[in-house]
Design an enzyme around this catalytic site. Structure first.
Site, short mmCIF file in Angstrom:
data_model
loop_
_atom_site.label_atom_id
_atom_site.label_comp_id
_atom_site.label_asym_id
_atom_site.label_seq_id
_atom_site.Cartn_x
_atom_site.Cartn_y
_atom_site.Cartn_z
N ASP A 143 -11.45 2.31 3.56
CA ASP A 143 -11.55 0.82 3.59
C ASP A 143 -13.18 0.67 3.38
OD1 ASP A 143 -9.31 -0.80 3.53
OD2 ASP A 143 -9.24 -0.72 5.83
N LYS B 112 0.79 -1.16 0.05
CA LYS B 112 -0.09 0.23 -0.07
C LYS B 112 0.93 1.39 0.03
CE LYS B 112 -3.80 -2.37 2.19
NZ LYS B 112 -4.46 -2.71 3.22
N GLN C 134 -4.74 -1.86 9.38
CA GLN C 134 -4.50 -3.18 8.77
C GLN C 134 -5.40 -4.19 9.88
OE1 GLN C 134 -3.84 -3.58 5.60
NE2 GLN C 134 -4.00 -5.86 5.65
N1 GUN Z 1 -6.76 -7.16 6.10
C1 GUN Z 1 -7.08 -7.85 4.86
N2 GUN Z 1 -7.49 -7.14 3.88
C2 GUN Z 1 -7.67 -5.87 4.42
C3 GUN Z 1 -8.22 -4.75 3.92
O1 GUN Z 1 -8.83 -4.56 2.72
N3 GUN Z 1 -8.17 -3.44 4.87
C4 GUN Z 1 -7.77 -3.76 6.03
N4 GUN Z 1 -7.72 -2.59 6.86
N5 GUN Z 1 -7.20 -4.60 6.44
C5 GUN Z 1 -7.25 -5.88 5.77
#
Ligand code: GUN
Length: 288
Positions: A120, A53, A97
């Site tokens: 998200d 990211k 995350q």
């Molecule tokens: N863990 C796995 N996929 C995601 C996601 O799309 N966002 C976040 N914050 N954590 C994750």
């Protein structure tokens, strides 16, 4: 005749290219979109996702901050950090995350994030906006699936979409997005029996169960569009989807590969949500 592959990697690359010039024009207007990512602990998969990211942000010119906490951090400390980032004007998008260690409530953390920075799309306010078809943020994987189908000009209205999986991150928001686009939607899950009775009816099949080779050629209608959200490690350590790709590709009309299908689209939609967040916050600040 085999299925056409939907090249998520290529579609995402084109979207990132377009974003670069959009970000340039934002910079000329005096602001830079910013994303903050909070990571708790040292789960190798989470570290790898988070690094991806931050790398994506750098590539397109989004300002990014990574805040890392030891696995022993208290829930209160994480909530305080979210408050600081909610108030930081340089940060337009903010995510924590997942998964989090057991002593930290995921729901409390998600709800502490300002809905306007929730790129998200996990905050209940944004989920509610999706349910009621209002402007908000939508979870990146389902948003990426729709973007992919739009890129190849697949009509969605009136189609029967069958989704296998009912997670808060993929299955449920995907169902709502397709419904908002006038599809007829069926959601299947681990208790659906027999699964193939439903998957065979799909014009568009979204496999998001997290189960290797769950969908075989016998489970689909000839010519169906098959979207594979699965990211499983095979016995040999390869990244594989929920669809038995080699056999299903002979019968489907379109199919997404793993890797190189939904994954890159998910990543690029986070960047897109961050740009949208920055534009909305910039516009709102100008009105005050
Ligand atoms: N863990 C796995 N996929 C995601 C996601 O799309 N966002 C976040 N914050 N954590 C994750």
């Amino acid at each position: 005749m085999g299925a056409q592959r939907i090249d998520g990697k290529l579609i995402a690359t084109k979207k990132r290219q377009a974003m670069k010039s959009q970000i340039e024009s934002m910079k000329q207007q005096g602001y830079v979109p910013g994303l903050a990512v909070i990571l708790v602990g040292e789960d190798p998969a989470s570290i790898s996702y988070v690094k991806g990211k931050i790398r994506d942000c750098k590539e397109v010119g989004i300002y990014s901050e990574l805040i890392q906490f030891d696995v022993t951090v208290s829930e209160k400390q994480v909530l305080e950090q979210i408050e600081i980032l909610n108030a930081n004007d340089k940060i337009h998008g903010l995510l924590v995350q997942l998964p989090l260690p057991d002593h930290i409530s995921e729901q409390k953390v998600i709800q502490a994030i300002s809905p306007e920075k929730d790129v998200d799309g996990f905050h209940p306010i944004n989920v509610g906006r999706l349910v009621t078809k209002q402007e908000g943020f939508v979870s990146c994987t389902p948003a990426g699936i729709i973007e992919m189908l739009k890129a190849i000009d697949v009509p969605i209205s009136g189609k029967h979409v069958v989704i296998v999986g009912r997670s808060n991150i993929v299955g449920k928001p995907a169902a709502l997005l397709f419904l908002n686009l006038d599809a007829t939607v069926t959601v299947c899950h681990s208790k659906t029996k027999p699964l193939s009775k439903y998957t065979k009816q799909a014009d568009i099949l979204v496999a998001a169960a997290g189960s290797e080779a769950l969908i075989h050629a016998n489970d689909i209608k000839p010519g169906a569009i098959v979207i594979d959200v699965g990211m499983n490690r095979s016995a040999s350590g390869r990244l594989v989807g929920d669809v038995a790709f080699e056999e299903v590709k002979e019968k489907a009309g379109y199919i997404t590969p793993v890797p190189g299908g939904v994954g890159p689209m998910t990543r690029v939609m986070l960047l897109e949500n961050t740009l949208i967040a920055a534009m909305r916050q910039h516009e709102k600040a100008g009105k005050q």
